[in-house]
Structure formats: structure tokens, C-alpha cells
Design an enzyme around this catalytic site. Structure first.
Site, PDB file in Angstrom:
ATOM      1  N   HIS A 264       0.844  -1.207   0.000  1.00 24.65           N
ATOM      2  CA  HIS A 264       0.000   0.000   0.000  1.00 24.65           C
ATOM      3  C   HIS A 264       0.881   1.259   0.000  1.00 24.65           C
ATOM      4  CE1 HIS A 264      -3.481   2.565   1.255  1.00 24.65           C
ATOM      5  NE2 HIS A 264      -2.503   3.254   1.834  1.00 24.65           N
ATOM      6  N   GLU A 265       1.879   1.261   0.877  1.00 23.73           N
ATOM      7  CA  GLU A 265       2.751   2.440   0.986  1.00 23.73           C
ATOM      8  C   GLU A 265       3.517   2.680  -0.309  1.00 23.73           C
ATOM      9  OE1 GLU A 265       2.687   4.578   3.289  1.00 23.73           O
ATOM     10  OE2 GLU A 265       1.478   3.507   4.744  1.00 23.73           O
TER      11      GLU A 265
ATOM     12  N   HIS B 233       1.482   4.296  -3.027  1.00 24.32           N
ATOM     13  CA  HIS B 233       1.436   5.768  -3.038  1.00 24.32           C
ATOM     14  C   HIS B 233       2.621   6.335  -3.819  1.00 24.32           C
ATOM     15  CE1 HIS B 233      -1.931   6.617  -0.387  1.00 24.32           C
ATOM     16  NE2 HIS B 233      -1.437   5.907   0.611  1.00 24.32           N
TER      17      HIS B 233
ATOM     18  N   GLU C 258      -6.183   6.764  -1.418  1.00 27.62           N
ATOM     19  CA  GLU C 258      -6.199   5.542  -0.608  1.00 27.62           C
ATOM     20  C   GLU C 258      -6.617   4.335  -1.430  1.00 27.62           C
ATOM     21  OE1 GLU C 258      -4.105   6.358   1.742  1.00 27.62           O
ATOM     22  OE2 GLU C 258      -5.141   4.793   2.840  1.00 27.62           O
TER      23      GLU C 258
HETATM   24 ZN   LIG Z   1      -2.501   5.232   2.174  1.00 32.87          ZN
END
Ligand SMILES: [Zn+2]
Length: 270
Positions: free
Chosen positions: A131-132, A135, A194
């Protein structure tokens, strides 16, 4: 509108239009983005921010813990497009109870030991790192700093911060990179960012050979960890939505197909 005002607004529009044309990009999920800064500058912001964090937060010296996180991160980062970062990623485990992690442009990953109590196996840690890194792959830091610049904070101020190695003192840059919780100003990632990071992260973890279904378990654990008095720090910059788990499940079939043909099955030991 009088003549002067009209001239000013026309000039503003022209500048805005020029910036937009010069910097319009498309995210990995096909969304159009305004990115005002060259990626080399974002990399420099990430490098400066990371070095400041290493100076101010205790680093874990436990070899097993470090090897564990490094093993997971290495498995994930080999699937990051080389155009995003074409070198070895630096991974640091911070000895701190907060339930959090981050990735920065310039090939930096930080994981707090508190996260390892909530993300209870290698697949769940991979879901967070995916997830990180998602980004970073989608240039969300650049997009966020660019948005602030468009609403009036000067590009020049950012250039000065970079040149004088003062990135860690720029709340705009630190919060734009998603690091606000440490630096007094919190600018949570928006819902679009997100869900984009969730989607990229799910695909990344599956490609790397981690079980994508564990991403759903991770978010359940995160929710469980949100007690009355505490909330995982992760949520302060990465707010959860009611549909997060449903959105992941909607993409699960595709992720499982990717997972089945993945070349590796990492076995990172904690
Ligand atoms: Zn996030």
C-alpha cells in the site's frame, strides 16, 4: 468585472493552463494528475525526509526483526517499475510503538515495530508495504505537494527547502509525503489516493507471492486495534473507508490469479 481584474484573472488562467498542460500525467489506474515537480526533486525530498527521521527516531537493532522486514520489502520492491526507482531500496525498522509504516520517493521504506503487533504475518506486513509503495508508484506525494503549490505556496519556497537541506522543516513537504503525524501537521491521503494505493498494493503483493486475501485480514486487524482511546497511527494519514474491504474483495479474483502464477513464495521469518 473591471478591466484590471479581468486582465489579472486572464493572466492567472493562462498560467494555470500552462502549468496544467506542462505537467498533466496519468496515474497507474488511469486518473489524470497534475504533477508540477520533476521526479528527481521528489526523490530528493524523500531522501532528506528519511535521513531526518533516522536521526530523530530510534532504530531497531534486532537482527531478526530487521531481516524479517527487509525480506518482505525486498520481495515487494523488485516488482516496482524501474521508472519509479531504479536502485536498491533502503528499509529501516523504527523501534517505536506506533502502528504505522511509510514509503517515500527516492527508494525509502520505514516500518515501526508497533505495526508488527497488528500485521501478524509476512502477508499482512506485505499488504501494508505494498500500500505504501503504491502511493509512491502513483506519485501521490508529487500530486499533493503540487496541489498545495497551485493553491498559493510558492514553488520557489520548495526549491529553497531542497537546496538548503531543510525539507524536514517544511510542513508542506513532510505532510505532502504523508509524514504529517511526526511533524505536527496531518494531511490525510484522500479517498481516491487511498483506494488507488490499495489497488496497486494488492497487485504488488500478489505478484511478489504474498497471499492477497491476507490484505482483508490486515484491515480487520487494524480495525480491531482501534480501541476507544487509541487508533492506529496509520489511520491518521491513511484514513479507512467503509468500502475499503469490499473494494479489495472486488479485486480479489484478479489478484488471486496473479498470485497463483507468481514466481516466488517468500518465506520471511519473524
Ligand atoms: Zn494510504
Amino acid at each position: 468585472m473591471n478591466f484590471t481584474l479581468k486582465r489579472i484573472s486572464l493572466a492567472t488562467l493562462t498560467i494555470a493552463a500552462t502549468l496544467t498542460i506542462a505537467s498533466c500525467a496519468t496515474s497507474p489506474t488511469g486518473r489524470s494528475q497534475v504533477l508540477l515537480f520533476p521526479e528527481s526533486q521528489l526523490d530528493e525530498m524523500g531522501v532528506q525526509a528519511f535521513s531526518s527521521m533516522k536521526e530523530s527516531i530510534k532504530i531497531s537493532n534486532k537482527p531478526v526483526q530487521n531481516d524479517y522486514v527487509q525480506c518482505i520489502a525486498d520481495s515487494i520492491t523488485q516488482y516496482v517499475p524501474k521508472a519509479v526507482f531504479d536502485d536498491e531500496w533502503e528499509v529501516v525498522v523504527f523501534d517505536d510503538p506506533q502502528v504505522n509504516a511509510f514509503a517515500l520517493p527516492g527508494g525509502k521504506i520505514g516500518v515501526y515495530t508497533g505495526l508488527l503487533d497488528v500485521a501478524i504475518n509476512q502477508h499482512q506486513v506485505a499488504a501494508v508495504i505494498g500500500h505504501e509503495v503504491g502511493h509512491v508508484i502513483a506519485h501521490h506525494g508529487n500530486e499533493r505537494v503540487s496541489q498545495s503549490t497551485l493553491i498559493g505556496i510558492g514553488q520557489e519556497a520548495i526549491n529553497v527547502a531542497l537546496q538548503t537541506n531543510e525539507v524536514a522543516n517544511s510542513q508542506l513537504i513532510m505532510s505532502g509525503l504523508g509524514l504529517g503525524f511526526q511533524y505536527g501537521i496531518i494531511m490525510p491521503f484522500g479517498r481516491t489516493h487511498e483506494s488507488e494505493a490499495d489497488e496497486i498494493g494488492l497487485d504488488l503483493m500478489a505478484k511478489a507471492g504474498f497471499n492477497p486475501q491476507e490484505s482483508v485480514e490486515l484491515w480487520k486487524n487494524m480495525a480491531k486495534a482501534s480501541g476507544d482511546n487509541s487508533q492506529p497511527e496509520f489511520f491518521s494519514t491513511h484514513p479507512s473507508s467503509e468500502t475499503r474491504i469490499e473494494d479489495l474483495q472486488a479485486k480479489m479474483q484478479m489478484a488471486l490469479t496473479t498470485y497463483k502464477v507468481a514466481l516466488n513464495r517468500p518465506n520471511c521469518q519473524n
